[in-house]
Design an enzyme around this catalytic site. Sequence first.
Site, PDB file in Angstrom:
ATOM      1  N   ILE A  94      24.035 -24.557  75.240  1.00 19.90           N
ATOM      2  CA  ILE A  94      23.938 -23.954  76.643  1.00 19.90           C
ATOM      3  C   ILE A  94      25.196 -24.156  77.302  1.00 19.90           C
ATOM      4  CG2 ILE A  94      22.855 -23.945  78.838  1.00 19.90           C
ATOM      5  CD1 ILE A  94      20.939 -23.251  76.423  1.00 19.90           C
ATOM      6  N   HIS A 110      12.249 -31.466  70.237  1.00 17.43           N
ATOM      7  CA  HIS A 110      13.028 -31.780  68.733  1.00 17.43           C
ATOM      8  C   HIS A 110      12.065 -32.381  67.883  1.00 17.43           C
ATOM      9  CE1 HIS A 110      16.218 -32.771  66.506  1.00 17.43           C
ATOM     10  NE2 HIS A 110      15.810 -33.919  66.222  1.00 17.43           N
TER      11      HIS A 110
HETATM   12  C1  GRF Z   1      10.879 -26.350  66.064  1.00 24.47           C
HETATM   13  O1  GRF Z   1      10.788 -27.251  64.906  1.00 24.47           O
HETATM   14  C2  GRF Z   1      11.700 -27.334  67.227  1.00 24.47           C
HETATM   15  O2  GRF Z   1      11.410 -28.518  67.378  1.00 24.47           O
HETATM   16  C3  GRF Z   1      13.083 -26.957  66.755  1.00 24.47           C
HETATM   17  O3  GRF Z   1      13.056 -25.747  66.350  1.00 24.47           O
HETATM   18  C4  GRF Z   1      12.031 -25.542  65.955  1.00 24.47           C
HETATM   19  C5  GRF Z   1      11.685 -23.840  66.650  1.00 24.47           C
HETATM   20  O4  GRF Z   1      10.427 -23.628  65.892  1.00 24.47           O
HETATM   21  N1  GRF Z   1      13.888 -27.231  68.134  1.00 24.47           N
HETATM   22  P1  GRF Z   1       9.701 -21.970  66.726  1.00 24.47           P
HETATM   23  O5  GRF Z   1      10.969 -20.987  66.653  1.00 24.47           O
HETATM   24  O6  GRF Z   1       9.398 -22.641  67.937  1.00 24.47           O
HETATM   25  O7  GRF Z   1       8.743 -21.674  65.558  1.00 24.47           O
END
Ligand code: GRF
Length: 199
Positions: A94, A110
Amino acid sequence: MPTLRLGFLASHGGSNMQAIIDACKQGRLDAAPCVAISNNSESMALQRARRAGIPAYHVSAVTHPGAEEDREILRVLRRHGVDTVVLAGYMKRIGPETLGAYRGRILNIHPALLPKYGGRGMYGKRVHEAVLSAGERVTGVTVHVVDELYDHGRILAQCDVPVRERDTAEALAERVLREEHRLYPDTLRRIAAGEIVLD
Ligand code: GRF
């Protein structure tokens, strides 16, 4: 307590964004999904937002070179009256303008128990591979506030996901993602209810 006005930033699948949109639609979360932004014009996230009737924008280093990308993201968020920014698989850092304007109100999810298995380069399958090769018995999900550093800000919520014997990174990723879809809307619900106070 005013309804949260959410702005999403997502680069790929957008399944976490979808889980939050669904929670809003089903009345499980008192929040309004106001806008979605993606740096990837082909992302499923943009398609999902459009399908849900949410204004969706492609803003990238190509459409808005240099510092303009950050400025445009901030303009779009402001134009749609966003008060809380939800990163959902957003693969870019960001920028300082957006971070400054929304400090303390940008959230990220995360797929591990931070501060373990976070930081630069720790995303997607790599996180789960690292968890497995370290022989962890438990991993999980973290929702945290975004600051200048990757996967670093205040932790708002975590939940555990047990690692199974002979787990693969793919199987683990799937089970972790299922918990993400529960924890992210639930954390926003607690923010909306005043149980978690953002600075
Ligand atoms: C998820 O595993 C999240 O933890 C990480 O990126 C992935 C995103 O998945 N930051 P989505 O695009 O929400 O399906």
